[in-house]
Design a protein around this motif. Structure first.
Motif, PDB file in Angstrom:
ATOM      1  N   ASP A 104       0.853  -1.190   0.000  1.00 47.92           N
ATOM      2  CA  ASP A 104       0.000   0.000   0.000  1.00 47.92           C
ATOM      3  C   ASP A 104       0.887   1.237   0.000  1.00 47.92           C
ATOM      4  O   ASP A 104       2.114   1.136  -0.093  1.00 47.92           O
ATOM      5  CB  ASP A 104      -0.962  -0.012   1.204  1.00 47.92           C
ATOM      6  N   GLY A 105       0.266   2.412   0.084  1.00 48.20           N
ATOM      7  CA  GLY A 105       1.043   3.647   0.098  1.00 48.20           C
ATOM      8  C   GLY A 105       1.406   4.128  -1.287  1.00 48.20           C
ATOM      9  O   GLY A 105       0.855   3.675  -2.293  1.00 48.20           O
ATOM     10  N   LEU A 106       2.367   5.033  -1.364  1.00 53.14           N
ATOM     11  CA  LEU A 106       2.650   5.733  -2.609  1.00 53.14           C
ATOM     12  C   LEU A 106       3.748   5.101  -3.452  1.00 53.14           C
ATOM     13  O   LEU A 106       3.748   5.243  -4.681  1.00 53.14           O
ATOM     14  CB  LEU A 106       2.992   7.193  -2.309  1.00 53.14           C
ATOM     15  N   LEU A 107       4.675   4.377  -2.836  1.00 51.48           N
ATOM     16  CA  LEU A 107       5.715   3.714  -3.628  1.00 51.48           C
ATOM     17  C   LEU A 107       5.172   2.516  -4.403  1.00 51.48           C
ATOM     18  O   LEU A 107       5.813   2.030  -5.323  1.00 51.48           O
ATOM     19  CB  LEU A 107       6.862   3.255  -2.717  1.00 51.48           C
ATOM     20  N   ALA A 108       3.996   2.043  -4.010  1.00 49.36           N
ATOM     21  CA  ALA A 108       3.392   0.895  -4.690  1.00 49.36           C
ATOM     22  C   ALA A 108       2.623   1.294  -5.942  1.00 49.36           C
ATOM     23  O   ALA A 108       2.068   0.434  -6.630  1.00 49.36           O
ATOM     24  CB  ALA A 108       2.457   0.164  -3.724  1.00 49.36           C
ATOM     25  N   THR A 109       2.611   2.581  -6.255  1.00 53.35           N
ATOM     26  CA  THR A 109       1.754   3.078  -7.333  1.00 53.35           C
ATOM     27  C   THR A 109       2.438   3.030  -8.701  1.00 53.35           C
ATOM     28  O   THR A 109       3.580   3.458  -8.850  1.00 53.35           O
ATOM     29  CB  THR A 109       1.324   4.524  -7.017  1.00 53.35           C
ATOM     30  N   VAL A 110       1.695   2.524  -9.680  1.00 51.74           N
ATOM     31  CA  VAL A 110       2.088   2.640 -11.086  1.00 51.74           C
ATOM     32  C   VAL A 110       1.102   3.599 -11.765  1.00 51.74           C
ATOM     33  O   VAL A 110       0.163   4.095 -11.139  1.00 51.74           O
ATOM     34  CB  VAL A 110       2.092   1.274 -11.792  1.00 51.74           C
ATOM     35  N   ILE A 111       1.320   3.868 -13.037  1.00 50.56           N
ATOM     36  CA  ILE A 111       0.425   4.765 -13.767  1.00 50.56           C
ATOM     37  C   ILE A 111      -0.989   4.187 -13.747  1.00 50.56           C
ATOM     38  O   ILE A 111      -1.181   3.020 -14.091  1.00 50.56           O
ATOM     39  CB  ILE A 111       0.899   4.944 -15.218  1.00 50.56           C
ATOM     40  N   PRO A 112      -1.986   4.956 -13.325  1.00 49.92           N
ATOM     41  CA  PRO A 112      -3.366   4.434 -13.307  1.00 49.92           C
ATOM     42  C   PRO A 112      -3.857   4.156 -14.726  1.00 49.92           C
ATOM     43  O   PRO A 112      -3.825   5.028 -15.588  1.00 49.92           O
ATOM     44  CB  PRO A 112      -4.167   5.547 -12.624  1.00 49.92           C
TER      45      PRO A 112
END
Length: 594
Positions: A104-112
């Motif tokens: 979770d959190g922000l480092l787990a994010t890829v381009i939506p």
């Protein structure tokens, strides 16, 4: 063979819609009634599911779809799986003190990816306007919808964390500081306003195609991207690692990306051809399992018997072991798919299925890939965490993990959609202020070790678990099916398909039969655990069958009846008769048709 069913198999000739929430299915059917086609209906349903199942999907998520267009007379895959941002390097994440990417959190994010995938489907295959497909979602976001008990429970479990660590999520999901009650009328006015502004910007253009493009621009190059970028420039939030981190996604990453279409990967099985995503998803696992099982006489086995369950689960263990070593984004690695699906390879793998349950992870040997196999196995051996990770589909185990939804639609012209949206769950990352939704956590499926097909790299698609299915019978597009459930998706779909094809169970009967799966292989989700030899099965198999499986060496976890799997399916026969079904499990999914 029909079998007992909890619900009727829906029959009709006009159109069918089935999804994981009754409101979504009703909205999709309403679109067909208004003259829209299967693609219009799927898009509208998908946006509504973001509202009514926010713990399972959201606008910041992703999706793959396997579709058949009657106009093109072609089966295609829509890849709306966003890749890793430019700043997502192994070196950066290591400097952040990580050995695994948090769940979770922000480092787990890829381009939506979800929004662009829906807009691509609408523009290239649909007939309706942006307004027509977004208005149902706006209605439920603005006027409210009955909050699912599991959404209330998820919010309750995260309330203190949201208040302390993710205040924007606290504002969105605990309006007035109160935990919303199950089945209370719940609203998301910020998201309604976001979609209204997208419509306004779209309608500044004259023709339908230009309006769809304007909507895409608003999300990826306009006000939505700007708000996401502004938030991520300063936000530093707590995640599953136990520390606070900033994300690496930027507006530039979003501006340079768009969803694409590609050819499906297929395999022939007893008159059927099954179409799946490529190896950037886990779809080939299903096809590999079919190749291994092809020479077993499954039709002679009791579909609820120990021999059937043992044979299928052992085939799945072998296919998933190959997933760990060989699958990944083919734009970055050579993936030996042809070899993995060859009859020669399947014959060797088939020999490994014996009378007893296997306890070892046994990927096959592919010539030229020996070093990759060794590297992967050494890494997994060093990681070697045990204990299964489940999503809310496994409601008896967890109320806090994110999951997925699924939609199948067939219209009277024979257009077909199987789509599995996910990501951007309310619990995946903080809500972006002013938008009413959060970002995804799909990057957790990368490894922070170089040299693997699933190693983190900018521009690479994570190896998603999302895996819609489309079946052609004797070359004719016939069956759309799928389920939420992370690593379990392929397993539940396989038992459904085999029971439908080999045992001639109708759609509803095949869905209603007792379900099973294994967590024998490493999970795709943080913290990437596994349970060697595990077999989870519903108690409705009965003590004789469960006892026989235990004697074969399976490490059984027996769960209550009607608690695992969220399958839906739709079928169109050669004479135009349509069928649809949805699981009674969790009491949410519904099939509608006439």
């Amino acid at each position: 063979m029909t079998g007992f069913t909890t619900r009727p198999e829906i029959l009709g000739t006009f159109g069918v819609v089935t999804s994981t929430h009754w409101i979504g299915s009703a909205v999709g059917m309403s679109i067909l009634e208004k003259g829209g086609n299967a693609f219009d209906a799927a898009v509208a349903t998908g946006f509504v599911l973001q509202i009514v199942e926010p713990h399972l999907c959201g606008p910041g998520g992703d999706l793959p779809a396997v579709i058949y267009s009657r106009k093109k007379d072609k089966v295609e895959v829509i890849s709306a799986q966003g890749p890793a941002p430019a700043g997502a390097t192994i070196e950066h994440y290591r400097r952040e003190g990580l050995t695994l990417i948090p769940g979770d959190g922000l480092l787990a994010t890829v381009i939506p990816g979800a929004f662009d995938g829906w807009m691509l489907m609408l523009r290239d295959y649909g007939t309706m306007s942006v307004r027509e497909v977004l208005e149902p979602a706006i209605f439920y976001a603005e006027h409210g919808h009955p909050l699912l008990p599991r959404v209330s429970a998820t919010i309750k479990g995260l309330a203190a964390f949201f208040e302390k660590e993710w205040p924007t999520s606290h504002e969105t999901w605990l309006p007035g500081g109160r935990i919303p009650e199950a089945q209370a009328n719940f609203r998301n006015p910020a998201l309604a306003e976001t979609w209204k502004r997208v419509i306004a910007e779209a309608e500044a253009k004259s023709d339908r195609e230009a309006q769809v493009q304007a909507a895409r621009d608003a999300f990826y190059r306009g006000f939505i991207a700007e708000k996401i970028d502004a938030y991520l420039k300063t936000a530093e939030v707590m995640d599953a690692s136990g520390s606070r981190h900033r994300g690496v996604l930027t507006a530039n990453d979003m501006a340079d990306w768009s969803a694409t279409t590609e050819e499906p990967l297929t395999y022939d099985y007893h008159g059927w051809t099954v179409a799946k995503t490529g190896p950037w998803g886990q779809g080939p696992v299903f096809l590999q399992a079919l190749s291994i099982l092809k020479d077993f006489d499954l039709a002679a086995m009791n579909p609820d018997g120990a021999e059937f369950v043992h044979t299928v689960v052992e085939a799945m263990k072998l296919a998933f072991a190959d997933r760990e070593v060989y699958y990944g984004d083919p734009g970055f690695s050579e993936i030996p798919v042809a070899h993995l699906l060859s009859e020669t390879y399947a014959a060797e793998r088939r020999k490994l299925i014996g009378a007893d349950a296997s306890l070892d992870l046994r990927p096959g040997i592919v010539p030229g890939f020996e070093a990759q196999r060794d590297l992967t196995m050494n890494m997994l051996g060093a990681h070697s965490k045990t204990g299964a990770v489940y999503e809310p589909t496994m409601a008896h185990l967890s109320e806090k993990r994110g999951d997925t939804v699924h939609i199948d639609v067939i219209d009277r012209d024979g257009n077909m959609v199987s789509v599995t949206p996910s990501g951007g769950w309310l619990q995946s990352s903080p809500t972006v202020r002013g938008l009413g939704f959060c970002l995804n956590s799909r990057a957790q499926m990368f490894w922070l070790k170089p040299g693997l097909p699933t190693s983190l790299a900018p521009g690479k698609r994570p190896r998603t678990t999302l895996t819609p299915s489309l079946g052609l019978y004797e070359g004719r597009p016939t069956l759309a099916f799928g389920t939420p459930g992370g690593d379990q998706q392929e397993q539940w779909q396989l038992s459904f398909f085999l029971r439908h094809v080999n045992h001639k169970l109708n759609l509803q009967a095949a869905i209603d039969r007792p379900l099973f799966h294994t967590a024998h292989f490493p999970s795709s989700f943080y913290p990437r655990t596994r349970e060697p030899g595990n077999l989870m099965a519903e108690e409705s198999f009965g003590s004789d069958v469960l006892g026989a499986l235990a004697r074969k060496g399976h490490k059984l976890t027996i769960t209550d009846a009607w608690t695992i799997g969220r399958l839906t399916a739709a079928r169109r026969d050669a004479d135009g008769l349509m069928r649809a079904a949805a699981t009674p499990r969790l009491m949410q999914a519904y099939a509608i048709g006439r």
